[in-house]
Design an enzyme around this catalytic site. Structure first.
Site, short mmCIF file in Angstrom:
data_model
loop_
_atom_site.label_atom_id
_atom_site.label_comp_id
_atom_site.label_asym_id
_atom_site.label_seq_id
_atom_site.Cartn_x
_atom_site.Cartn_y
_atom_site.Cartn_z
N HIS A 75 0.84 -1.20 0.00
CA HIS A 75 0.00 0.00 0.00
C HIS A 75 0.88 1.25 0.00
CE1 HIS A 75 -3.94 -1.93 1.67
NE2 HIS A 75 -3.53 -2.47 0.53
N TYR A 203 -9.26 5.13 7.21
CA TYR A 203 -9.39 5.57 8.61
C TYR A 203 -10.45 6.66 8.60
CZ TYR A 203 -4.70 3.55 9.52
OH TYR A 203 -3.61 2.72 9.65
N PRO A 295 -3.70 -0.47 19.35
CA PRO A 295 -3.52 -0.93 17.96
C PRO A 295 -3.65 0.18 16.91
CG PRO A 295 -5.61 -1.67 18.83
CD PRO A 295 -4.88 -1.05 19.97
N LYS A 299 1.64 -0.70 15.80
CA LYS A 299 3.06 -0.77 16.19
C LYS A 299 3.41 -2.06 16.91
CE LYS A 299 3.99 3.02 14.28
NZ LYS A 299 4.43 2.81 12.89
N TYR A 387 4.58 6.77 10.89
CA TYR A 387 3.60 5.72 10.53
C TYR A 387 4.29 4.53 9.86
CZ TYR A 387 -0.60 3.68 8.29
OH TYR A 387 -1.60 2.83 7.88
P1 FAS Z 1 2.34 -12.64 21.55
O1 FAS Z 1 1.36 -12.33 22.66
O2 FAS Z 1 1.87 -12.64 20.14
O3 FAS Z 1 2.94 -14.11 21.79
C1 FAS Z 1 3.25 -14.56 23.10
C2 FAS Z 1 3.24 -16.08 23.07
O4 FAS Z 1 3.61 -16.55 24.37
C3 FAS Z 1 1.86 -16.64 22.78
O5 FAS Z 1 1.94 -17.63 21.78
C4 FAS Z 1 1.40 -17.22 24.12
O6 FAS Z 1 0.60 -18.38 23.96
C5 FAS Z 1 2.73 -17.59 24.76
N1 FAS Z 1 2.69 -17.66 26.22
C6 FAS Z 1 2.03 -16.83 27.06
N2 FAS Z 1 2.26 -17.20 28.34
C7 FAS Z 1 3.09 -18.28 28.30
C8 FAS Z 1 3.68 -19.10 29.27
N3 FAS Z 1 3.46 -18.90 30.58
N4 FAS Z 1 4.47 -20.12 28.86
C9 FAS Z 1 4.71 -20.34 27.54
N5 FAS Z 1 4.16 -19.59 26.55
C10 FAS Z 1 3.37 -18.58 26.94
N6 FAS Z 1 -0.65 -5.25 16.77
C11 FAS Z 1 -0.65 -4.52 15.63
O7 FAS Z 1 0.43 -4.05 15.25
N7 FAS Z 1 -1.82 -4.30 14.90
C12 FAS Z 1 -3.02 -4.83 15.30
O8 FAS Z 1 -4.04 -4.63 14.66
C13 FAS Z 1 -3.06 -5.63 16.48
N8 FAS Z 1 -4.23 -6.22 16.88
C14 FAS Z 1 -4.23 -6.98 18.04
C15 FAS Z 1 -5.42 -7.62 18.47
C16 FAS Z 1 -5.43 -8.39 19.65
C17 FAS Z 1 -6.72 -9.07 20.10
C18 FAS Z 1 -4.25 -8.51 20.42
C19 FAS Z 1 -4.27 -9.30 21.72
C20 FAS Z 1 -3.08 -7.90 19.99
C21 FAS Z 1 -3.05 -7.15 18.79
N9 FAS Z 1 -1.87 -6.55 18.32
C22 FAS Z 1 -1.84 -5.80 17.18
C23 FAS Z 1 -0.64 -6.69 19.03
C24 FAS Z 1 -0.02 -8.02 18.66
O9 FAS Z 1 0.00 -8.18 17.30
C25 FAS Z 1 1.32 -8.12 19.34
O10 FAS Z 1 2.05 -6.93 19.22
C26 FAS Z 1 2.15 -9.27 18.85
O11 FAS Z 1 1.40 -10.43 18.94
C27 FAS Z 1 3.42 -9.32 19.70
O12 FAS Z 1 4.02 -10.53 19.50
P2 FAS Z 1 4.74 -11.30 20.72
O13 FAS Z 1 5.61 -10.36 21.46
O14 FAS Z 1 5.31 -12.53 20.12
O15 FAS Z 1 3.56 -11.67 21.75
C1 PHB Z 2 -4.95 -4.07 10.88
O1 PHB Z 2 -5.14 -4.41 9.70
O2 PHB Z 2 -5.04 -4.89 11.85
C2 PHB Z 2 -4.56 -2.64 11.19
C3 PHB Z 2 -4.11 -1.86 10.15
C4 PHB Z 2 -3.76 -0.53 10.42
C5 PHB Z 2 -3.88 -0.03 11.71
C6 PHB Z 2 -4.36 -0.84 12.75
C7 PHB Z 2 -4.69 -2.16 12.49
O3 PHB Z 2 -3.55 1.27 11.95
#
Ligand code: FAS
Ligand code: PHB
Length: 394
Positions: A75, A203, A295, A299, A387
């Protein structure tokens, strides 16, 4: 008790843990990963979708770019709607970089697929995971898998286990500063099996609240809707969600609704946390284990992979050349980037989300700020710089 010995014990096999393990393996540094969920759960878990150029470069440089380059969407810009006017913000022309849409679950699948077929160093479905000896030079991770209790002894532990993990709580609270902010907003996030109504992200800042149309593929829409922080999914029946999305995005969503089943629906609290320092003894915190971003500016995943890359470089310097300076400097260096991303995420969250009690004064201030952003002037250049994440890579 089964005993294993490795260089790095990695807790958590989300994107940050998997990428760290992949990078270390590429440099001949062995690790053992402990993950509490199943592989199927990891591969199904939908979360982030927007990748910065820096993240894509990291993945390509690690040999993980082929499927991304084939299936990822590039994009050059996105659309910003307010006061029912549509403005296109082109990050490619403002700062010379695009962004990419490629679901986090695809990144996780690619990282899992890149592991050796006979891989015996990644334990899924681990229970009762505990860290020990963190301040000694022989830290360890104990866990139960099936009938076995396993003890992994290592040189270092990487806590990649997210916000609800066990790593951060294993550090004495008296040695940490845990910064936390809860924004007065939530997002309802939906994954819908219907083509996005616009080919770019939209947005929209509507007086009734923020809405975002993103996507995962040309056939899968990713839709977000601002709600009050106290709302629960039960407060938002499907009809209300679709009506509000249509109202705030100024489009008729009936076709999207008719054509697409809702594949996932979550209520995401908008919060920010930062843990300082991101290290305690031989334990290094990585990704969501150390920080959470709202979110809004996408980031979370991008900064998490930056952490992993920085820690991988530091460990490679330690094992290859006996240099400890990058390990010593890991926390301070990462926190500079984390706070920079928190600052931008906070600014964008307040700009994009009208508070329920916003006054006419607030509304006009917000409109003036959005209008300044919509001009291709210095504000837009500074916005694009943050961004796409270029500002953190300079
Ligand atoms: P993660 O949380 O992805 O991974 C941690 C891992 O550790 C998991 O697999 C978990 O099962 C495991 N774990 C936990 N406790 C444990 C234990 N005691 N023992 C062993 N394993 C364990 N970021 C964006 O940039 N854009 C978005 O739109 C966005 N949407 C999101 C929506 C939701 C619902 C959530 C919760 C997060 C969102 N995020 C978004 C943020 C997300 O993408 C995180 O930044 C990303 O998953 C970070 O990755 P990790 O640091 O690997 O953590
Ligand atoms: C997404 O696709 O999850 C997304 C994209 C852009 C944003 C936030 C979330 O600023």
């Amino acid at each position: 008790m089964r005993r294993l010995r490795t260089k790095i014990a990695i807790v958590g096999a989300g994107p940050s843990g998997l990428y760290l393990s992949h990078e270390l393996r590429g440099h001949g540094i062995d690790s053992v990963m402990v993950e509490r969920c199943s592989r199927e759960h990891l591969e199904r878990r939908v979360r982030a979708g927007l990748l910065e150029e820096g993240t894509v470069r990291l993945l390509r440089a690690s040999g993980l770019g082929s499927k991304l380059d084939k299936e990822g969407l590039v994009h050059d810009g996105f659309q910003l709607r307010f006061e029912n006017n549509l403005h296109r913000i082109s990050t490619a022309s403002l700062i010379g970089e695009p962004t990419y849409i490629y679901g986090q679950q695809e990144v996780v699948k690619d990282l899992l697929a890149a592991r050796p077929l006979d891989d015996e160093t990644l334990y899924f479905d681990a229970e009762d995971v505990r860290l020990g000896g963190i301040t000694s030079d022989n830290p360890c991770v104990a866990f139960t898998v099936g009938p076995d209790r396993v003890l992994v002894e290592a040189d270092f532990i990487a806590g990649c286990d997210g916000y609800h993990g066990v790593s951060r709580p294993s550090i004495p609270a008296s040695t940490l500063t845990f910064h936390s902010r809860r924004y007065p907003f939530n997002w309802i996030g939906m994954l819908v099996s219907a083509a996005p109504f616009a080919s770019e992200l939209v947005y929209s800042v509507h007086p009734g609240g923020f809405a975002l149309q993103s996507m995962r593929t040309p056939e899968i829409s990713r839709l977000y809707l601002q709600t009050d922080a106290r709302d629960e999914l039960s407060d938002w029946p499907e009809t209300r969600i679709w009506d509000e999305l249509g109202r705030r995005l100024y489009v008729d969503m009936s076709e999207t609704r008719a054509r697409g089943a809702i594949l996932e629906q979550v209520m995401v609290p908008l919060r920010a946390t930062v843990t300082e320092p991101m290290r305690y003894g031989r334990l290094f915190l990585v990704g969501d284990a150390a920080h959470i971003f709202p979110p809004t500016a996408a980031k979370g995943l991008n900064v998490a992979l930056e952490d992993s890359s920085a820690l991988a470089r530091a460990l490679i310097a330690w094992y290859d050349r006996g240099q400890g300076d990058l390990l010593e400097g890991y926390s301070a260096a990462r926190l500079r980037s984390v706070w920079r991303a928190q600052d931008f995420s906070s600014w964008l969250t307040w700009l994009f989300h009208p508070a329920a009690d916003a006054s006419a004064f607030d509304y006009n201030l917000r409109t003036a700020s959005l209008a300044r952003l919509a001009e291709a002037g210095s504000t837009a250049v500074a916005f694009a710089d943050e961004y796409v994440g270029y500002s953190r890579r300079r």
